[in-house]
Design an enzyme around this catalytic site. Structure first.
Site, PDB file in Angstrom:
ATOM      1  N   GLU A 271       0.840  -1.212   0.000  1.00  0.00           N
ATOM      2  CA  GLU A 271       0.000   0.000   0.000  1.00  0.00           C
ATOM      3  C   GLU A 271       0.867   1.251   0.000  1.00  0.00           C
ATOM      4  OE1 GLU A 271      -3.273  -0.131  -0.552  1.00  0.00           O
ATOM      5  OE2 GLU A 271      -2.862  -2.266  -0.691  1.00  0.00           O
ATOM      6  N   TRP A 274       1.868   1.849  -3.403  1.00  0.00           N
ATOM      7  CA  TRP A 274       0.807   2.518  -4.187  1.00  0.00           C
ATOM      8  C   TRP A 274       0.943   4.031  -4.045  1.00  0.00           C
ATOM      9  CZ3 TRP A 274      -2.539   1.533  -7.944  1.00  0.00           C
ATOM     10  CH2 TRP A 274      -2.947   0.216  -8.171  1.00  0.00           C
ATOM     11  N   TRP A 302     -20.898  11.970 -18.087  1.00  0.00           N
ATOM     12  CA  TRP A 302     -21.469  12.322 -16.789  1.00  0.00           C
ATOM     13  C   TRP A 302     -22.730  13.175 -16.893  1.00  0.00           C
ATOM     14  CZ3 TRP A 302     -18.774   8.632 -15.565  1.00  0.00           C
ATOM     15  CH2 TRP A 302     -17.431   8.532 -15.877  1.00  0.00           C
ATOM     16  N   ASN A 337     -10.521   2.717   3.396  1.00  0.00           N
ATOM     17  CA  ASN A 337     -10.194   2.549   1.973  1.00  0.00           C
ATOM     18  C   ASN A 337     -11.243   1.761   1.201  1.00  0.00           C
ATOM     19  OD1 ASN A 337      -8.393   2.669  -0.378  1.00  0.00           O
ATOM     20  ND2 ASN A 337      -8.241   0.461  -0.043  1.00  0.00           N
ATOM     21  N   TRP A 355     -16.501  12.195 -11.840  1.00  0.00           N
ATOM     22  CA  TRP A 355     -15.599  11.816 -10.738  1.00  0.00           C
ATOM     23  C   TRP A 355     -14.921  13.030 -10.114  1.00  0.00           C
ATOM     24  CZ3 TRP A 355     -10.481  13.065 -11.640  1.00  0.00           C
ATOM     25  CH2 TRP A 355     -10.086  13.237 -12.976  1.00  0.00           C
ATOM     26  N   TRP A 378      -9.610   8.306  -7.302  1.00  0.00           N
ATOM     27  CA  TRP A 378     -10.825   8.608  -8.072  1.00  0.00           C
ATOM     28  C   TRP A 378     -10.695   8.143  -9.508  1.00  0.00           C
ATOM     29  CZ3 TRP A 378     -15.691   9.773  -6.844  1.00  0.00           C
ATOM     30  CH2 TRP A 378     -15.941  10.098  -5.504  1.00  0.00           C
TER      31      TRP A 378
HETATM   32  P1  FAD Z   1      -3.184   1.924   5.435  1.00  0.00           P
HETATM   33  O1  FAD Z   1      -3.999   0.827   4.862  1.00  0.00           O
HETATM   34  O2  FAD Z   1      -2.626   1.762   6.783  1.00  0.00           O
HETATM   35  O3  FAD Z   1      -2.007   2.196   4.389  1.00  0.00           O
HETATM   36  C1  FAD Z   1      -0.783   2.856   4.766  1.00  0.00           C
HETATM   37  C2  FAD Z   1      -0.538   4.056   3.903  1.00  0.00           C
HETATM   38  O4  FAD Z   1      -0.357   3.647   2.548  1.00  0.00           O
HETATM   39  C3  FAD Z   1      -1.675   5.052   3.872  1.00  0.00           C
HETATM   40  O5  FAD Z   1      -1.643   5.904   4.985  1.00  0.00           O
HETATM   41  C4  FAD Z   1      -1.415   5.767   2.550  1.00  0.00           C
HETATM   42  O6  FAD Z   1      -0.430   6.766   2.674  1.00  0.00           O
HETATM   43  C5  FAD Z   1      -0.871   4.643   1.680  1.00  0.00           C
HETATM   44  N1  FAD Z   1      -1.968   4.064   0.897  1.00  0.00           N
HETATM   45  C6  FAD Z   1      -2.801   3.066   1.252  1.00  0.00           C
HETATM   46  N2  FAD Z   1      -3.646   2.768   0.243  1.00  0.00           N
HETATM   47  C7  FAD Z   1      -3.349   3.620  -0.747  1.00  0.00           C
HETATM   48  C8  FAD Z   1      -3.878   3.826  -2.052  1.00  0.00           C
HETATM   49  N3  FAD Z   1      -4.880   3.077  -2.548  1.00  0.00           N
HETATM   50  N4  FAD Z   1      -3.355   4.809  -2.810  1.00  0.00           N
HETATM   51  C9  FAD Z   1      -2.332   5.570  -2.352  1.00  0.00           C
HETATM   52  N5  FAD Z   1      -1.786   5.417  -1.135  1.00  0.00           N
HETATM   53  C10 FAD Z   1      -2.289   4.463  -0.344  1.00  0.00           C
HETATM   54  N6  FAD Z   1      -5.163   8.413   0.464  1.00  0.00           N
HETATM   55  C11 FAD Z   1      -4.663   9.553   0.974  1.00  0.00           C
HETATM   56  O7  FAD Z   1      -3.672   9.504   1.712  1.00  0.00           O
HETATM   57  N7  FAD Z   1      -5.224  10.752   0.679  1.00  0.00           N
HETATM   58  C12 FAD Z   1      -6.319  10.881  -0.126  1.00  0.00           C
HETATM   59  O8  FAD Z   1      -6.781  11.987  -0.399  1.00  0.00           O
HETATM   60  C13 FAD Z   1      -6.885   9.676  -0.649  1.00  0.00           C
HETATM   61  N8  FAD Z   1      -8.007   9.705  -1.412  1.00  0.00           N
HETATM   62  C14 FAD Z   1      -8.524   8.534  -1.909  1.00  0.00           C
HETATM   63  C15 FAD Z   1      -9.670   8.585  -2.714  1.00  0.00           C
HETATM   64  C16 FAD Z   1     -10.217   7.399  -3.242  1.00  0.00           C
HETATM   65  C17 FAD Z   1     -11.436   7.468  -4.131  1.00  0.00           C
HETATM   66  C18 FAD Z   1      -9.610   6.168  -2.940  1.00  0.00           C
HETATM   67  C19 FAD Z   1     -10.194   4.897  -3.488  1.00  0.00           C
HETATM   68  C20 FAD Z   1      -8.478   6.111  -2.147  1.00  0.00           C
HETATM   69  C21 FAD Z   1      -7.922   7.280  -1.624  1.00  0.00           C
HETATM   70  N9  FAD Z   1      -6.773   7.256  -0.786  1.00  0.00           N
HETATM   71  C22 FAD Z   1      -6.254   8.433  -0.313  1.00  0.00           C
HETATM   72  C23 FAD Z   1      -6.057   5.988  -0.549  1.00  0.00           C
HETATM   73  C24 FAD Z   1      -6.462   5.206   0.716  1.00  0.00           C
HETATM   74  O9  FAD Z   1      -7.842   5.071   0.774  1.00  0.00           O
HETATM   75  C25 FAD Z   1      -5.960   5.867   2.000  1.00  0.00           C
HETATM   76  O10 FAD Z   1      -4.584   6.156   1.885  1.00  0.00           O
HETATM   77  C26 FAD Z   1      -6.147   4.944   3.207  1.00  0.00           C
HETATM   78  O11 FAD Z   1      -7.501   4.614   3.359  1.00  0.00           O
HETATM   79  C27 FAD Z   1      -5.633   5.654   4.447  1.00  0.00           C
HETATM   80  O12 FAD Z   1      -5.845   4.883   5.593  1.00  0.00           O
HETATM   81  P2  FAD Z   1      -4.626   4.237   6.395  1.00  0.00           P
HETATM   82  O13 FAD Z   1      -3.610   5.274   6.687  1.00  0.00           O
HETATM   83  O14 FAD Z   1      -5.206   3.509   7.535  1.00  0.00           O
HETATM   84  O15 FAD Z   1      -4.044   3.261   5.308  1.00  0.00           O
END
Ligand code: FAD
Length: 458
Positions: A271, A274, A302, A337, A355, A378
């Site tokens: 993650e 990502w 849209w 997420n 979107w 998005w």
């Molecule tokens: P954990 O699961 O603990 O992951 C650790 C870290 O990995 C996160 O803190 C984040 O920095 C990174 N990470 C995890 N998943 C993703 C991912 N899919 N893409 C990029 N980085 C990721 N994340 C944001 O930080 N800011 C946003 O504005 C944001 N907007 C999002 C919008 C949409 C529509 C979607 C589908 C995802 C988005 N995310 C965003 C990614 C992800 O949902 C969040 O990073 C995650 O839910 C944060 O929770 P956590 O810190 O507990 O994540």
């Protein structure tokens, strides 16, 4: 006379693993500044929750810097142009010979920094730029032809290869400076956020990381269950740079006693990669900052569905899992997420709302709002992005709800009017139950909306 250096803090509110701070302190008597550009932040739709976390984290940062005899001046202005003027005036007034900062990658920030660089160099002030936001420096991960990756899995494989050749260690904080602090300018820009859920600062981020590492091995199993606290909740801290991705990965490697193969096989590590991927995609495609689809051939189908958009924002779509998700966002500034994916696909594919409307609302509401990850997320959900979901992938709110919130615990917490329903009907209450509880009827017919989306997007 020793030279005076200035570190300009932006999205890197930490003393550890901060390359710009580290070098500025080695090169001279270091002074720190943070310049809040309030109107610019509004123009970028950043949430008041994120601003609140930044402000409180700055106070913690100031205390940590002061321990090292480094003053932190906090100033406010309106736009990026005013930030340039503020830095220029500060440099002039304080006899600064070199300015240091860590790069930010969205296009407005890059343009601002390029202008500042030429202004300062015109004043004979050195400008030193660093990369502290990604774990691996930008542009190191390319394919054999030297081109950027557009798909995550090969990017991750190549990322690992680069890391194997040049493993990293996070930087330590600078040494205590021998100069004493004379004064430090201050300004407040308080904002509303849930301090109870998001304690500010670098130390809070470390506590959260430590706590999360004790359960990291169950992450793979629990990360999709919103009623369980199975993820790290570090995103707000990563977004403001109170902790770095490098520190997170390094802590995970230490957790695995330095076993790199265990690190590379770990789901949480993936993650974090990502996050690196979306940043690299933004660096390679600066036009994304203008909210263009990554895939220029993406269907633009849209509808101007303001009513659905309002219901979605308020958590009143009549789909309990979507409403629980949106209420989580509105109440806490954060959304799980799995639910971000569901909420985004619901708005975009099932209600056919652009979107970009959802992207903007997320930015305005999220405490972890981050351009690259939000735009990436998005565009993934709307199938317009780099390595986006295929157009026919449309998450069904009902089956996702039954699968990831099987007992309805999450819905019960966030949609209290449904709390007394049994674990079957809570996912899709009957008309009678809706009437009794005041919960709305579904705003769309799922089957018809799905069929329409497949026809229009395919
Ligand atoms: P954990 O699961 O603990 O992951 C650790 C870290 O990995 C996160 O803190 C984040 O920095 C990174 N990470 C995890 N998943 C993703 C991912 N899919 N893409 C990029 N980085 C990721 N994340 C944001 O930080 N800011 C946003 O504005 C944001 N907007 C999002 C919008 C949409 C529509 C979607 C589908 C995802 C988005 N995310 C965003 C990614 C992800 O949902 C969040 O990073 C995650 O839910 C944060 O929770 P956590 O810190 O507990 O994540």
């Amino acid at each position: 006379m020793a030279s005076k250096t200035l570190i300009w803090f932006r999205q890197d509110l930490r003393v550890n693993d901060n390359p710009a701070l580290h070098q500025a302190a080695l090169d001279g008597e270091v002074v720190a500044i943070f310049v809040e550009a309030q109107k610019q932040r509004k123009q970028h739709h950043e949430s008041s929750a994120k601003v609140g976390l930044i402000y409180d984290s700055l106070l913690e940062l100031r205390a940590a810097l002061n321990e090292l005899n480094i003053p932190l001046h906090i100033q406010c202005c309106d736009y990026f142009d005013d930030q340039i003027e503020t830095i220029k005036a500060f440099v002039d007034d304080n006899g600064i010979s070199a300015v240091y900062f860590n790069n930010e990658y969205p296009i407005n920030e890059l343009e601002r920094d390029a202008t500042l660089k030429s202004v300062l160099e015109g004043m004979n002030v050195e400008v030193n730029r660093f990369d502290g936001d990604l774990a691996l420096e930008p542009n190191l991960v390319k394919n054999k032809q030297g081109d950027p990756y557009k798909v995550f899995t090969p990017y991750k494989k190549a990322w690992i290869n680069v890391h194997k050749q040049s493993p990293f260690e996070p930087l330590k904080p600078p040494e205590k400076q021998s100069y004493s602090i004379k004064e430090q300018a201050t300004e407040d820009f308080p904002a509303e956020y849930r301090e109870d859920l998001w304690p500010a600062g670098e130390s809070a981020a470390y506590e959260r990381l430590d706590k999360f590492l004790s359960k990291v091995e169950s992450y793979k199993k629990t990360r999709d269950i919103p009623s369980v606290s199975g993820t790290s909740c570090l995103s707000p801290y990563l977004a403001i740079g109170a902790i770095s991705a490098k520190q997170c990965m390094h802590a995970l490697l230490e957790y695995y006693d330095g076993d790199e193969e265990k690190l590379y096989g770990d789901t949480w590590f993936s993650e974090l990669v990502w996050r690196e991927f979306y940043r690299q995609v933004l660096i390679d495609n600066p036009e994304l900052t203008k909210h263009k689809p990554f895939n220029p051939d993406a269907a633009e189908v849209w509808a101007d569905n303001q009513e659905a958009f309002e219901a979605w924002k308020e958590g009143k779509t009549g789909f309990p899992i979507i409403d629980a998700a949106m209420r989580q966002l509105n109440q806490t500034g954060w959304m799980h997420n799995r639910l971000r994916m569901n909420a985004a696909m619901f708005l975009n594919k099932l209600c056919l709302v652009d979107w970009r409307w959802g992207e903007k609302y997320f930015m305005e509401s999220l405490i972890d709002g981050d351009f690259a990850s939000n735009n990436g997320g998005w565009q993934w959900c709307s199938s317009t992005g780099a390595d986006g979901a295929p157009y026919f992938r449309i998450m069904s709110p009902l089956s996702q709800s039954e699968r990831f919130d099987p007992d309805g615990d999450f819905i019960r917490k966030l949609v209290p009017e449904l709390k007394d329903l049994d674990k079957k009907s809570i996912h899709n209450p009957s008309s009678e139950q809706r009437e009794k509880t005041g919960y709305p009827e579904p705003i769309i017919n799922y089957k018809e909306s799905r069929k329409r989306a497949l026809e229009l997007l395919g």
